[in-house]
Write an enzyme that holds these catalytic residues in place. Structure first.
Site, PDB file in Angstrom:
ATOM      1  N   SER A 273      45.028 -55.115  -8.894  1.00  0.00           N
ATOM      2  CA  SER A 273      45.837 -56.312  -8.704  1.00  0.00           C
ATOM      3  C   SER A 273      46.228 -57.019  -9.998  1.00  0.00           C
ATOM      4  CB  SER A 273      45.091 -57.260  -7.775  1.00  0.00           C
ATOM      5  OG  SER A 273      45.915 -58.321  -7.398  1.00  0.00           O
ATOM      6  N   HIS A 274      45.707 -58.233 -10.179  1.00  0.00           N
ATOM      7  CA  HIS A 274      46.081 -59.077 -11.319  1.00  0.00           C
ATOM      8  C   HIS A 274      45.206 -58.810 -12.538  1.00  0.00           C
ATOM      9  CE1 HIS A 274      42.918 -60.742  -8.911  1.00  0.00           C
ATOM     10  NE2 HIS A 274      42.502 -61.413  -9.971  1.00  0.00           N
TER      11      HIS A 274
ATOM     12  N   ASP B 180      52.266 -60.406  -9.565  1.00  0.00           N
ATOM     13  CA  ASP B 180      51.119 -59.769 -10.222  1.00  0.00           C
ATOM     14  C   ASP B 180      51.324 -58.248 -10.255  1.00  0.00           C
ATOM     15  OD1 ASP B 180      50.603 -59.205  -7.543  1.00  0.00           O
ATOM     16  OD2 ASP B 180      48.440 -59.485  -7.717  1.00  0.00           O
TER      17      ASP B 180
ATOM     18  N   ASP C 206      50.253 -55.668  -8.634  1.00  0.00           N
ATOM     19  CA  ASP C 206      50.530 -54.899  -7.417  1.00  0.00           C
ATOM     20  C   ASP C 206      51.521 -55.595  -6.491  1.00  0.00           C
ATOM     21  OD1 ASP C 206      48.607 -56.865  -6.787  1.00  0.00           O
ATOM     22  OD2 ASP C 206      47.883 -55.712  -5.093  1.00  0.00           O
TER      23      ASP C 206
ATOM     24  N   ASP D  81      51.643 -58.470  -4.790  1.00  0.00           N
ATOM     25  CA  ASP D  81      51.397 -59.292  -3.606  1.00  0.00           C
ATOM     26  C   ASP D  81      51.361 -60.787  -3.926  1.00  0.00           C
ATOM     27  OD1 ASP D  81      48.986 -59.004  -4.892  1.00  0.00           O
ATOM     28  OD2 ASP D  81      47.858 -58.324  -3.141  1.00  0.00           O
ATOM     29  N   ARG D  82      51.208 -61.137  -5.217  1.00  0.00           N
ATOM     30  CA  ARG D  82      51.186 -62.570  -5.568  1.00  0.00           C
ATOM     31  C   ARG D  82      52.531 -63.039  -6.091  1.00  0.00           C
ATOM     32  NH1 ARG D  82      45.507 -64.082  -8.428  1.00  0.00           N
ATOM     33  NH2 ARG D  82      44.184 -62.853  -7.039  1.00  0.00           N
TER      34      ARG D  82
ATOM     35  N   LYS E 190      49.698 -60.142   1.675  1.00  0.00           N
ATOM     36  CA  LYS E 190      50.561 -61.152   1.085  1.00  0.00           C
ATOM     37  C   LYS E 190      51.695 -60.429   0.365  1.00  0.00           C
ATOM     38  CE  LYS E 190      47.316 -61.882  -2.805  1.00  0.00           C
ATOM     39  NZ  LYS E 190      46.023 -61.331  -2.383  1.00  0.00           N
TER      40      LYS E 190
HETATM   41  C1  VG1 Z   1      41.032 -63.659  -5.670  1.00  0.00           C
HETATM   42  C2  VG1 Z   1      41.682 -64.870  -5.035  1.00  0.00           C
HETATM   43  C3  VG1 Z   1      41.879 -64.613  -3.555  1.00  0.00           C
HETATM   44  C4  VG1 Z   1      42.697 -63.337  -3.363  1.00  0.00           C
HETATM   45  C5  VG1 Z   1      42.018 -62.190  -4.063  1.00  0.00           C
HETATM   46  C6  VG1 Z   1      42.809 -60.909  -3.991  1.00  0.00           C
HETATM   47  O1  VG1 Z   1      39.775 -63.456  -5.105  1.00  0.00           O
HETATM   48  O2  VG1 Z   1      40.924 -66.019  -5.253  1.00  0.00           O
HETATM   49  O3  VG1 Z   1      42.511 -65.733  -2.985  1.00  0.00           O
HETATM   50  O4  VG1 Z   1      42.835 -63.023  -1.996  1.00  0.00           O
HETATM   51  O5  VG1 Z   1      41.826 -62.507  -5.436  1.00  0.00           O
HETATM   52  O6  VG1 Z   1      44.076 -61.064  -4.537  1.00  0.00           O
HETATM   53  P1  VG1 Z   1      38.418 -63.943  -5.819  1.00  0.00           P
HETATM   54  O7  VG1 Z   1      37.318 -63.438  -4.939  1.00  0.00           O
HETATM   55  O8  VG1 Z   1      38.453 -63.364  -7.196  1.00  0.00           O
HETATM   56  O9  VG1 Z   1      38.510 -65.436  -5.886  1.00  0.00           O
HETATM   57  V1  VG1 Z   1      44.848 -59.732  -5.187  1.00  0.00           V
HETATM   58  O10 VG1 Z   1      46.372 -60.184  -5.632  1.00  0.00           O
HETATM   59  O11 VG1 Z   1      43.752 -59.449  -6.452  1.00  0.00           O
HETATM   60  O12 VG1 Z   1      44.748 -58.544  -4.057  1.00  0.00           O
HETATM   61 CO    CO Z   2      47.488 -58.593  -6.183  1.00  0.00          CO
END
Ligand code: VG1
Ligand code: CO
Length: 563
Positions: free
Chosen positions: A117-118, A289, A291, A293-294, A390
């Site tokens: 992801s990010h 981000d 992937d 989704d953000r 998302k």
């Molecule tokens: C983080 C965010 C959460 C989100 C998750 C996955 O998780 O706070 O809201 O759903 O990332 O997003 P955490 O446990 O690090 O707070 V993504 O775009 O990484 O799939």
């Molecule tokens: Co993501």
């Protein structure tokens, strides 16, 4: 080609309980002998069970380093495990929302997504694998727990080592593995995804907004794909479909290391976008981000739309999107730390608003049960029941639909929303890469604080403000559809005026601990709407730091990221 599979002996491994979303680790861990193979075998066996033989799955990822190698390994392991068909992303590139769209469109039994992801990418950065189920959403906790249990007992995996596939070539490739037929179809998810967006939104209206119509000047947008997977999707939508100049879509070439950047669309890591928007030449800016989704949404002069406000504004205006004109609005939801701005809209519209733990997997059941249309998280996540993830680009198109229908700027839309509903001031402090022991200690102390009921009714003061504790707990969620219970989802200190302090540890980091501190305070006094959240929330921030002793225990004086 006739191929045979092999069984390779292996040992149980540190699979680490899957966190908020998939299993994220340093690439180097995934490159260790048998690590990726073990995890893929555990995922397939635990998630699909008897359905594995003869199943159809999708495979795709955000294009980060190690993705292509891992894709080939996944194909070889699926072939050996009797999977009958794989839909594999062209060059391995498929955004997380596009995977969800593909699962649903082609009715696959699930998908493996290669993403962290990010989190940064590259040989010294992160990798991740995530399993999504047949509804298109992230595997629920029952499934991820089963995968985790299996990592503790696995002794062998199956692989077809001689199978090779060219994933740069679109179309079907057929194989015979252990006498069974095995098909790999390389697909272009960009066209599937964009076709779906065109069903959901009125592209003509959005085009009119971007090109200018009825005497209105064009809206100059800047879309930053952060060198993640979104480049090809953004180019297709904005350049090809909506006719904007190439200069309006930047960083659109997916890179294995995201150009050395942190592909996280927030005010810190997407500072480039903020700087460009500050120049005042664009009326709308957005970033995604790695992937896809953000999303982060900015208005002219880098007017920042808090994700919680973004959710509330969309909730208030869904009728301008053709998809919701057809489906109606079934209900809303937010993750627990997300501000209550959307709750106010739900109340006015007499709809239900669910509060679920952090992470998208909790929304899926509600959507499948027809209870939920729109949901979001404070962490730049917004989406609807069009898929089960998302969806960054969907959020951008939703915002552009609102702007087109209201004929207002981003800032005007937000200000109008505040004047109608009041403003939920909100901020999140991230303390990334803390040492685990002190971070755990701090959470333990907070656990003691909330178990001591004598804290209820206690006043806490800072400056001229005094807040009285009304409720303290560690958030627990009972899924209204399947009655599963998820405990310990975040420490909450809620005051009598509904202000909130929330602490939780991140479940997506790949090393050390990340502490997240969320602060929310509601204000209905219009004269205060222009103040910075950092000013308005200062007393609550001080109280949060004081109760948690965060600075003293972790040694961290300042957060790494403030949103
Ligand atoms: C983080 C965010 C959460 C989100 C998750 C996955 O998780 O706070 O809201 O759903 O990332 O997003 P955490 O446990 O690090 O707070 V993504 O775009 O990484 O799939
Ligand atoms: Co993501």
């Amino acid at each position: 080609m006739a191929l045979t599979s092999k069984t390779i002996q292996t040992k149980p491994f540190d699979g680490q309980k899957p966190g908020t979303s998939g299993l994220r680790k340093a690439v180097k861990v995934y490159q260790e002998e048998n690590y990726t193979e073990n995890f893929v075998q555990c995922t397939l066996t635990a998630a699909l069970g008897e359905k594995l033989t003869g199943s159809t799955l999708a495979v795709g990822g955000d294009g980060r380093y190690f993705g292509k190698e891992a894709t080939l390994r996944i194909i070889q392991i699926c072939a050996a495990n009797g999977v009958s068909k794989l839909l594999v992303a062209h060059n391995g590139l498929m955004s997380t929302p596009a995977v969800s769209c593909v699962i649903r469109k082609y009715k696959t039994d699930g998908a493996i997504i290669l993403t962290a992801s990010h989190n940064p990418g590259g040989p010294d950065a992160d990798f991740g694998l995530k399993y999504n189920i047949a509804n298109g959403g992230p595997a629920p906790e029952g499934v991820t727990n089963a995968i985790f249990e299996m990592t503790k007992t696995i002794t062998s995996y199956k692989v077809c080592p001689d199978l090779t596939v060219d994933i740069s070539k679109l179309g079907k490739q057929e194989f015979q593995v252990d006498g069974r037929s095995f098909t790999v179809e390389v697909i272009d998810s960009v066209s599937d995804y964009v076709a779906y967006m065109k069903e959901i939104f009125d592209f003509g209206a959005i085009k009119g907004l971007l090109q200018g119509s009825g005497g209105k000047p064009p809206l100059n947008v800047l879309i930053n794909s952060m060198h993640g997977v979104m480049g090809p999707y953004a180019k297709k939508v904005f350049q090809e479909e909506l006719g904007t100049p190439a200069s309006n879509t930047v960083n659109c070439e997916p890179k294995e290391d995201f150009g050395g950047l942190h592909p996280d669309p927030n005010l810190t890591y997407a500072a480039d976008l903020v700087k460009e928007l500050e120049k005042g030449q664009h009326g709308f800016g957005a970033a995604f981000d790695g992937d896809g989704d953000r999303n982060m949404i900015l208005g002219q002069n880098a007017f920042f739309v808090t994700p919680s406000d973004s959710l509330a504004v969309l909730a208030d205006n869904l009728e301008c999107i053709p998809y919701f004109q057809k489906t109606g609005v079934k209900g809303y939801a937010r993750s627990m730390p997300t501000s209550g701005a959307v709750d106010r809209v739900a109340k006015k519209k007499e709809k239900k608003c669910f509060e679920v733990p952090t992470g998208w997997k909790f929304f899926g059941n509600l959507m499948d049960a027809g209870l939920l249309s729109l949901c979001g998280e404070e962490s730049f996540g917004t989406g609807s029941d069009h898929i089960r993830e998302k969806d960054g680009l969907w959020a951008v198109l939703a915002w552009l639909s609102v702007l087109a229908s209201k004929n207002k700027s981003v800032e005007e839309v937000i200000r109008q929303h505040w004047s109608q509903y009041g403003r939920n001031f909100y901020t999140r402090y991230d303390y990334e890469n803390c040492e685990s022991a002190p971070a755990n200690k701090m959470m333990e102390n907070l656990g003691n604080f909330i178990s001591d009921s004598s804290n209820i009714g206690k006043p806490f003061s800072s400056g001229d403000k005094t807040y009285t504790v009304a409720k303290i707990d560690n958030f627990s969620y009972t899924d209204p559809v399947d009655n599963s219970v998820s405990k310990n989802q975040g420490i909450r200190i809620i005051f009598s005026d509904d202000s909130r302090i929330i602490f939780r540890l991140s479940g997506t980091g790949s090393s050390g601990a990340t502490i997240r501190m969320y602060i929310e305070g509601y204000e209905s006094d219009t004269s205060k709407f222009n103040l910075s959240p950092q000013v308005v929330l200062k007393p609550l921030i001080d109280i949060a730091l004081n109760i948690s002793q965060l600075r003293e225990i972790t040694g961290r004086q300042e957060p790494t990221v403030i949103t």
